[in-house]
Enzyme design. Structure first.
Site, PDB file in Angstrom:
ATOM      1  N   ARG A 117       0.878  -1.184   0.000  1.00  0.00           N
ATOM      2  CA  ARG A 117       0.000   0.000   0.000  1.00  0.00           C
ATOM      3  C   ARG A 117       0.906   1.221   0.000  1.00  0.00           C
ATOM      4  O   ARG A 117       1.725   1.390   0.916  1.00  0.00           O
ATOM      5  CB  ARG A 117      -0.909   0.004   1.231  1.00  0.00           C
ATOM      6  CG  ARG A 117      -1.611   1.332   1.426  1.00  0.00           C
ATOM      7  CD  ARG A 117      -2.747   1.269   2.406  1.00  0.00           C
ATOM      8  NE  ARG A 117      -3.882   0.575   1.816  1.00  0.00           N
ATOM      9  CZ  ARG A 117      -5.107   0.583   2.327  1.00  0.00           C
ATOM     10  NH1 ARG A 117      -5.353   1.253   3.442  1.00  0.00           N
ATOM     11  NH2 ARG A 117      -6.089  -0.060   1.738  1.00  0.00           N
ATOM     12  N   HIS A 144      -7.264   0.942  -6.627  1.00  0.00           N
ATOM     13  CA  HIS A 144      -7.474   0.066  -5.463  1.00  0.00           C
ATOM     14  C   HIS A 144      -8.063  -1.261  -5.976  1.00  0.00           C
ATOM     15  O   HIS A 144      -9.204  -1.619  -5.670  1.00  0.00           O
ATOM     16  CB  HIS A 144      -8.422   0.742  -4.468  1.00  0.00           C
ATOM     17  CG  HIS A 144      -8.366   0.188  -3.080  1.00  0.00           C
ATOM     18  ND1 HIS A 144      -7.622  -0.928  -2.753  1.00  0.00           N
ATOM     19  CD2 HIS A 144      -8.964   0.586  -1.929  1.00  0.00           C
ATOM     20  CE1 HIS A 144      -7.764  -1.181  -1.470  1.00  0.00           C
ATOM     21  NE2 HIS A 144      -8.577  -0.285  -0.941  1.00  0.00           N
ATOM     22  N   GLN A 147      -9.793  -3.935  -3.580  1.00  0.00           N
ATOM     23  CA  GLN A 147     -11.114  -3.533  -3.097  1.00  0.00           C
ATOM     24  C   GLN A 147     -12.194  -3.898  -4.108  1.00  0.00           C
ATOM     25  O   GLN A 147     -13.251  -4.441  -3.766  1.00  0.00           O
ATOM     26  CB  GLN A 147     -11.133  -2.017  -2.843  1.00  0.00           C
ATOM     27  CG  GLN A 147     -12.493  -1.483  -2.437  1.00  0.00           C
ATOM     28  CD  GLN A 147     -12.949  -2.005  -1.090  1.00  0.00           C
ATOM     29  OE1 GLN A 147     -12.204  -1.929  -0.113  1.00  0.00           O
ATOM     30  NE2 GLN A 147     -14.149  -2.554  -1.017  1.00  0.00           N
ATOM     31  N   ASP A 234     -17.417   6.835  -1.094  1.00  0.00           N
ATOM     32  CA  ASP A 234     -16.148   6.691  -0.364  1.00  0.00           C
ATOM     33  C   ASP A 234     -15.906   8.023   0.337  1.00  0.00           C
ATOM     34  O   ASP A 234     -16.579   9.023   0.035  1.00  0.00           O
ATOM     35  CB  ASP A 234     -15.017   6.374  -1.370  1.00  0.00           C
ATOM     36  CG  ASP A 234     -13.687   6.031  -0.697  1.00  0.00           C
ATOM     37  OD1 ASP A 234     -13.657   5.866   0.542  1.00  0.00           O
ATOM     38  OD2 ASP A 234     -12.675   5.947  -1.419  1.00  0.00           O
ATOM     39  N   CYS A 274     -16.511   1.294   0.616  1.00  0.00           N
ATOM     40  CA  CYS A 274     -15.297   0.488   0.807  1.00  0.00           C
ATOM     41  C   CYS A 274     -14.801   0.554   2.244  1.00  0.00           C
ATOM     42  O   CYS A 274     -13.994  -0.292   2.644  1.00  0.00           O
ATOM     43  CB  CYS A 274     -14.219   0.936  -0.166  1.00  0.00           C
ATOM     44  SG  CYS A 274     -13.916   2.702  -0.143  1.00  0.00           S
ATOM     45  N   ARG A 302     -13.392  -8.971   1.089  1.00  0.00           N
ATOM     46  CA  ARG A 302     -11.968  -8.678   0.891  1.00  0.00           C
ATOM     47  C   ARG A 302     -11.162  -9.950   1.149  1.00  0.00           C
ATOM     48  O   ARG A 302     -10.232 -10.271   0.419  1.00  0.00           O
ATOM     49  CB  ARG A 302     -11.494  -7.560   1.853  1.00  0.00           C
ATOM     50  CG  ARG A 302     -12.100  -6.182   1.639  1.00  0.00           C
ATOM     51  CD  ARG A 302     -11.707  -5.589   0.300  1.00  0.00           C
ATOM     52  NE  ARG A 302     -10.265  -5.497   0.133  1.00  0.00           N
ATOM     53  CZ  ARG A 302      -9.519  -4.460   0.503  1.00  0.00           C
ATOM     54  NH1 ARG A 302     -10.082  -3.395   1.030  1.00  0.00           N
ATOM     55  NH2 ARG A 302      -8.210  -4.451   0.304  1.00  0.00           N
TER      56      ARG A 302
HETATM   57  N1   CP Z   1     -11.201  -0.293   2.166  1.00  0.00           N
HETATM   58  C1   CP Z   1      -9.930  -0.322   2.613  1.00  0.00           C
HETATM   59  O1   CP Z   1      -8.965  -0.387   1.845  1.00  0.00           O
HETATM   60  O2   CP Z   1      -9.838  -0.306   3.964  1.00  0.00           O
HETATM   61  P1   CP Z   1      -8.480  -0.073   4.772  1.00  0.00           P
HETATM   62  O3   CP Z   1      -7.990   1.323   4.441  1.00  0.00           O
HETATM   63  O4   CP Z   1      -8.843  -0.232   6.232  1.00  0.00           O
HETATM   64  O5   CP Z   1      -7.486  -1.099   4.333  1.00  0.00           O
END
Ligand code: CP
Length: 315
Positions: A117, A144, A147, A234, A274, A302
């Protein structure tokens, strides 16, 4: 006389339609055939998890997080454990203490795959350029993809199909919007994105998504929600944009998903997020808690979607 040193061999990138050994840096690294295989495998793993308990036996992954995470980090850790593998974690900047290419060439000596990430898409691309093992984008400024694997799995479970659905994404034209357009669009979902004019997804990204999917971009949330089967939002201020939070809160107010806005979609439309959600901003508490909300199904998925992705990548 100066002597030129022969440079180290650089890793070769994988090819072919199989997922095995691929990098997943953007949604477009997964073909429609790959996406269908992931959905099929995820559903099988969800039904009978014990059948897959040794798929990653003896395999190790590195999980690198430059940004905070609840869902992504824990579901990747659990996915690896449930498949019989193990992981090591690193939280902090990538490329500060040493070049990203050196990080990549350390990790590839220890692990069979890297989940990262990152702030900048270029970081995950550089990791992939230099590491011989598969690299998975666990969120960047542009995409992403993990997701959206969970999101399309959730839609498929709920409606029994993806083709012909309409999904309205309301709010900021961010990485989640990009990935929805690229992945859900290719799977036959009409993706309608409603954002303030100055926060629309990047025009080149929209053009790319339109090559393979039905994509609408509009400043009018009601237009996007008309006949929608799913309404997705989001946070208005993503990680790293905190200085713009106040300005965004004012500008995005008409895009809040509340009971009145949700009523513009089909009566049986699902609400998607998300997570994490900021109740009272992009969504009301009433909508988050209503029976139409599938936000926690997305969070559960997920795990299943990432288990399928890992199993197919590290086969
Ligand atoms: N939706 C998502 O990526 O959640 P986090 O930021 O908690 O990983």
């Amino acid at each position: 006389m100066a002597t030129a040193l022969r440079p180290m061999d650089k890793p070769q990138t994988g090819g072919g339609s199989s997922l095995s050994g691929k990098d997943v840096l953007s949604d477009l690294d997964l073909s429609v055939e790959n996406l269908e295989a992931i959905l099929h495998t995820a559903q099988a793993m969800k039904r009978a998890p014990k059948r897959f308990a040794k798929v990653l036996e003896g395999r190790y992954l590195a999980l690198l997080f430059e940004k905070p995470s609840l869902r992504t980090r824990l579901t990747f850790e659990l996915a690896i454990q449930q498949l019989g593998g193990d992981s090591v974690n690193y939280a902090g900047p990538i490329g500060d203490r040493e070049p990203v290419k050196d990080v990549a060439r350390n990790l590839e000596r220890w692990v069979h795959g890297i989940v990262a990430r990152v702030f900048a898409q270029s970081t995950v691309e550089e990791l992939a350029q230099w590491a011989k093992v598969p690299v998975i984008n666990a969120l960047s400024d542009l995409y992403h993809p993990c997701q959206i694997l969970a999101d399309v799995l959730t839609l498929k479970e709920h409606f029994g199909r993806l083709g012909g659905l309409k999904l309205a994404f309301v709010g900021d034209g961010n990485n989640v919007a990009n990935s929805l357009m690229l992945t859900a669009g290719r799977l036959g979902v009409h993706v309608a994105v409603a954002t303030p004019e100055s926060y629309q997804p990047d025009a080149a990204m929209v053009e790319k998504a339109r090559e393979t999917g039905a994509i609408t971009v509009t400043p009018d949330p009601r237009e996007a929600l008309e006949n929608a089967d799913a309404v997705y939002t989001d946070v208005w201020t993503s990680m790293g944009q905190e200085a713009e939070a106040e300005q965004r809160t004012q500008l995005f107010a008409p895009y809040q998903v509340n009971a009145q806005l949700l009523a513009q979609a089909k009566p049986k439309a699902v609400f998607m997020h998300c997570l994490p959600a900021k109740r009272g901003q992009e969504v009301t508490d009433e909508v988050m808690e209503c029976a139409q909300s599938v936000a926690f199904d997305q969070a559960e998925n997920r795990l299943h979607a990432q288990k399928a992705l890992l199993a197919l990548l590290l086969k």
